[in-house]
Write a protein that holds these residues in place. Structure first.
Motif, mmCIF file in Angstrom:
data_model
loop_
_atom_site.group_PDB
_atom_site.id
_atom_site.type_symbol
_atom_site.label_atom_id
_atom_site.label_comp_id
_atom_site.label_asym_id
_atom_site.label_seq_id
_atom_site.Cartn_x
_atom_site.Cartn_y
_atom_site.Cartn_z
ATOM 1 N N ILE A 147 0.842 -1.211 0.000
ATOM 2 C CA ILE A 147 0.000 0.000 0.000
ATOM 3 C C ILE A 147 0.867 1.247 0.000
ATOM 4 O O ILE A 147 0.595 2.215 -0.732
ATOM 5 C CB ILE A 147 -0.950 -0.029 1.215
ATOM 6 N N GLU A 148 1.929 1.238 0.804
ATOM 7 C CA GLU A 148 2.836 2.401 0.834
ATOM 8 C C GLU A 148 3.532 2.599 -0.509
ATOM 9 O O GLU A 148 3.706 3.725 -0.975
ATOM 10 C CB GLU A 148 3.872 2.217 1.948
ATOM 11 N N ILE A 149 3.912 1.503 -1.132
ATOM 12 C CA ILE A 149 4.537 1.624 -2.449
ATOM 13 C C ILE A 149 3.554 2.185 -3.457
ATOM 14 O O ILE A 149 3.897 3.032 -4.297
ATOM 15 C CB ILE A 149 5.078 0.252 -2.906
ATOM 16 N N GLU A 150 2.303 1.754 -3.382
ATOM 17 C CA GLU A 150 1.283 2.250 -4.314
ATOM 18 C C GLU A 150 1.013 3.737 -4.085
ATOM 19 O O GLU A 150 0.781 4.486 -5.043
ATOM 20 C CB GLU A 150 -0.009 1.431 -4.116
ATOM 21 N N LYS A 151 1.082 4.168 -2.813
ATOM 22 C CA LYS A 151 0.874 5.594 -2.531
ATOM 23 C C LYS A 151 1.972 6.456 -3.139
ATOM 24 O O LYS A 151 1.721 7.575 -3.606
ATOM 25 C CB LYS A 151 0.829 5.815 -1.027
ATOM 26 N N GLN A 152 3.203 5.965 -3.133
ATOM 27 C CA GLN A 152 4.341 6.738 -3.634
ATOM 28 C C GLN A 152 4.605 6.513 -5.119
ATOM 29 O O GLN A 152 5.598 7.016 -5.645
ATOM 30 C CB GLN A 152 5.599 6.352 -2.848
ATOM 31 N N ARG A 153 3.728 5.806 -5.798
ATOM 32 C CA ARG A 153 3.997 5.455 -7.191
ATOM 33 C C ARG A 153 4.059 6.683 -8.095
ATOM 34 O O ARG A 153 4.961 6.810 -8.920
ATOM 35 C CB ARG A 153 2.929 4.483 -7.691
ATOM 36 N N ASP A 154 3.089 7.567 -7.945
ATOM 37 C CA ASP A 154 3.080 8.770 -8.792
ATOM 38 C C ASP A 154 4.217 9.718 -8.444
ATOM 39 O O ASP A 154 4.805 10.361 -9.322
ATOM 40 C CB ASP A 154 1.738 9.487 -8.651
ATOM 41 N N ASN A 155 4.547 9.814 -7.129
ATOM 42 C CA ASN A 155 5.629 10.710 -6.718
ATOM 43 C C ASN A 155 6.995 10.207 -7.155
ATOM 44 O O ASN A 155 7.951 10.989 -7.230
ATOM 45 C CB ASN A 155 5.608 10.883 -5.202
ATOM 46 N N LEU A 156 7.111 8.913 -7.431
ATOM 47 C CA LEU A 156 8.406 8.373 -7.843
ATOM 48 C C LEU A 156 8.849 8.909 -9.187
ATOM 49 O O LEU A 156 10.047 8.942 -9.485
ATOM 50 C CB LEU A 156 8.338 6.846 -7.890
ATOM 51 N N ALA A 158 7.789 12.062 -10.409
ATOM 52 C CA ALA A 158 7.986 13.510 -10.285
ATOM 53 C C ALA A 158 9.223 13.835 -9.461
ATOM 54 O O ALA A 158 10.101 14.575 -9.897
ATOM 55 C CB ALA A 158 6.742 14.140 -9.650
ATOM 56 N N ASP A 159 9.311 13.296 -8.251
ATOM 57 C CA ASP A 159 10.455 13.547 -7.368
ATOM 58 C C ASP A 159 10.861 12.216 -6.756
ATOM 59 O O ASP A 159 10.436 11.856 -5.655
ATOM 60 C CB ASP A 159 10.063 14.561 -6.294
ATOM 61 N N SER A 160 11.652 11.477 -7.477
ATOM 62 C CA SER A 160 11.950 10.103 -7.094
ATOM 63 C C SER A 160 12.709 10.015 -5.775
ATOM 64 O O SER A 160 12.417 9.172 -4.937
ATOM 65 C CB SER A 160 12.738 9.415 -8.214
ATOM 66 N N GLN A 161 13.689 10.892 -5.569
ATOM 67 C CA GLN A 161 14.511 10.782 -4.366
ATOM 68 C C GLN A 161 13.685 11.053 -3.114
ATOM 69 O O GLN A 161 13.746 10.305 -2.133
ATOM 70 C CB GLN A 161 15.684 11.750 -4.438
ATOM 71 N N LYS A 162 12.883 12.085 -3.129
ATOM 72 C CA LYS A 162 12.068 12.395 -1.971
ATOM 73 C C LYS A 162 11.047 11.294 -1.710
ATOM 74 O O LYS A 162 10.792 10.909 -0.562
ATOM 75 C CB LYS A 162 11.363 13.736 -2.193
ATOM 76 N N ALA A 163 10.457 10.746 -2.790
ATOM 77 C CA ALA A 163 9.467 9.686 -2.625
ATOM 78 C C ALA A 163 10.104 8.422 -2.054
ATOM 79 O O ALA A 163 9.522 7.744 -1.206
ATOM 80 C CB ALA A 163 8.799 9.393 -3.965
ATOM 81 N N LEU A 164 11.304 8.104 -2.519
ATOM 82 C CA LEU A 164 11.982 6.922 -2.008
ATOM 83 C C LEU A 164 12.335 7.067 -0.535
ATOM 84 O O LEU A 164 12.188 6.126 0.256
ATOM 85 C CB LEU A 164 13.231 6.638 -2.829
ATOM 86 N N LEU A 165 12.789 8.249 -0.152
ATOM 87 C CA LEU A 165 13.117 8.471 1.261
ATOM 88 C C LEU A 165 11.874 8.413 2.133
ATOM 89 O O LEU A 165 11.896 7.854 3.226
ATOM 90 C CB LEU A 165 13.829 9.811 1.414
ATOM 91 N N SER A 166 10.782 9.002 1.650
ATOM 92 C CA SER A 166 9.530 8.927 2.389
ATOM 93 C C SER A 166 9.056 7.468 2.509
ATOM 94 O O SER A 166 8.549 7.048 3.556
ATOM 95 C CB SER A 166 8.462 9.774 1.697
ATOM 96 N N LEU A 167 9.249 6.688 1.445
ATOM 97 C CA LEU A 167 8.891 5.261 1.482
ATOM 98 C C LEU A 167 9.742 4.523 2.499
ATOM 99 O O LEU A 167 9.252 3.651 3.230
ATOM 100 C CB LEU A 167 9.077 4.657 0.090
#
Length: 456
Positions: A147-156, A158-167
């Protein structure tokens, strides 16, 4: 440029190696767009961290599922099966302890069998409860990760580094919740929860929470520390799950089947002593004689029930084709006899009755005329023989008819015997065919035996 190429090659090699992992559910990540935008940095290692987490969780779930299925099967068994498990499937020591307890309860005038079944039910129920709870916890953790990966899918994208760190921070929080749940399960199952190691990691966890507020400003060193923390928690999770499963795992195979192994060892020892007693070591020729007799019996069986019948079938078939012309000549000989009889009948009837019969007249009609003349001649046999009557000629015609009947019967009998020779040869070879078919069936079932889809 050279360093960039080396970095890109190492990243591609790492991604290719990660694709050769054990099969599990795929990650819902846009790999193609990320591979074109990310270079080989610490943040890109988060992909490998997530895949390692999923691989470890699936491995732990597989281990839990194998043991849970065993205990669920035992829970569905009857009281007799549960009592047998308590006495004979937990090792020799359990047999001794269970027997002593049964005798003690019997002396105390208690229902020893009922107590034994109740103890087995409690033991099995405890293990089913613990393993089912552990499996449910791992499944919930796995679902939350997806679920967390699916939430960050779109942000990956646009801003991959920030999304990965948030994940990464979200996964750390999920690990904390899972650790608390497993620690509670450890406490309920009377196993130490190793709280000292959890406390030692609380400082790093709080540091990750602080860094989450400024996720876009993480340095490579901080990312490396966070990834190391995730791996520490992953290894701790493997250790806790392994300890919990080891406490509630199914008995080892040697314990479950120790009675069979013991009987097999005793039987093997007895057979070994018996073999030594009848062998050359003890000065006895019995084994040599038995081997010789078995060899002769096998050769005789092979010869009588397989080789000779097959050769007989082969020879009979080939002889049928090679000597086909001989059968045709036999049929022609019978036909010649029939034609000769027909001409004799026509001549006799034409001469005695003075009428002209057609060439295609039936033999039955002609024979009626001959038999009528034959009956008249028998009224005065001596006169007919001496005075040149038709009696000798009628008798010769009957002899020709008898010859034709005998040749026809012999031809039919020959055909029947040829057919039966093949049938008898097939029947003689039938036991060998059955044994060969049975051996092939057993071999095929042994090769293709289904050992069960583990972890399905």
């Amino acid at each position: 440029p050279f360093i960039a190429k080396i970095s890109s090659f190492c990243y591609q090699f790492g991604r290719a190696r990660s694709r050769r992992r054990k099969p599990c559910l795929p990650l819902p990540l846009p790999y193609k767009s990320l591979e074109s935008s990310l270079i080989m940095t610490e943040s890109s290692r988060i992909f490998e961290v997530v895949e390692d987490i999923l691989e470890h969780i699936f491995s732990n779930m597989h281990n839990v599922q194998k043991n849970l299925q065993y205990w669920q099967t035992k829970a569905e068994g009857s009281n007799a099966q549960k009592a047998y498990f308590m006495l004979f499937e937990r090792g020799p020591r359990a047999l001794v302890d269970g027997t002593v307890e049964l005798v003690r309860n019997f002396i105390a005038e208690d229902s020893s069998f009922r107590i034994l079944c109740h103890s087995a039910s409690e033991l099995i129920s405890e293990r089913v409860t613990v393993l089912d709870s552990l499996q449910r916890m791992l499944a919930e953790f796995l679902a939350k990760v997806y679920i967390e990966i699916e939430k960050q899918r779109d942000n990956l994208v646009a801003d991959s580094q920030k999304a990965l760190l948030s994940l990464l921070v979200s996964i750390n929080g999920l690990f904390s919740d899972l650790e608390a749940s497993i620690a509670h399960l450890h406490a309920t199952s009377q196993i130490d929860s190793s709280a000292d190691r959890s406390n030692s990691q609380s400082g790093v966890s709080s540091k990750m929470i602080e860094l989450d507020e400024k996720a876009s400003q993480w340095t490579d060193g901080e990312i490396r520390d966070a990834i190391d923390l995730i791996y520490q928690k992953l290894h701790k999770l493997d250790s806790d799950v392994s300890a919990l499963v080891a406490k509630h795992r199914k008995p080892r195979k040697i314990k479950r089947y120790w009675v069979r192994y013991t009987c097999g060892a005793v039987g093997l020892s007895v057979c070994s002593l018996w073999i030594v007693r009848h062998s050359r070591l003890a000065g006895s020729p019995d084994i040599d004689n038995w081997i010789h007799e078995a060899k002769e019996s096998t050769i005789n069986f092979w010869t009588e029930h397989l080789e000779q019948p097959l050769l007989s079938i082969r020879n009979e078939l080939f002889e049928t084709f090679r000597k086909r012309h001989k059968g045709v000549m036999e049929v022609e000989e019978v036909q010649l006899t029939a034609n000769s009889l027909h001409r004799m009948l026509l001549a006799f009837c034409k001469q005695t009755s003075g009428q002209k019969f057609p060439e295609d007249a039936s033999d039955q009609e002609l024979l009626e005329i001959v038999m009528g003349r034959y009956e008249k001649e028998l009224m005065h046999p001596i006169k007919s023989i001496v005075g040149g009557g038709e009696l000798p000629r009628a008798m010769l015609i009957q002899i020709q008819k008898l010859k034709l009947d005998i040749e026809t019967a012999m031809l039919e009998l020959n055909q029947i015997l040829r057919a039966n020779e093949i049938n008898f040869a097939i029947l003689a070879a039938l036991p060998a065919f059955i044994l060969i078919l049975l051996a092939i069936t057993l071999l095929r079932s042994w090769i293709k035996q289904d050992k069960g889809a583990e972890g399905r």
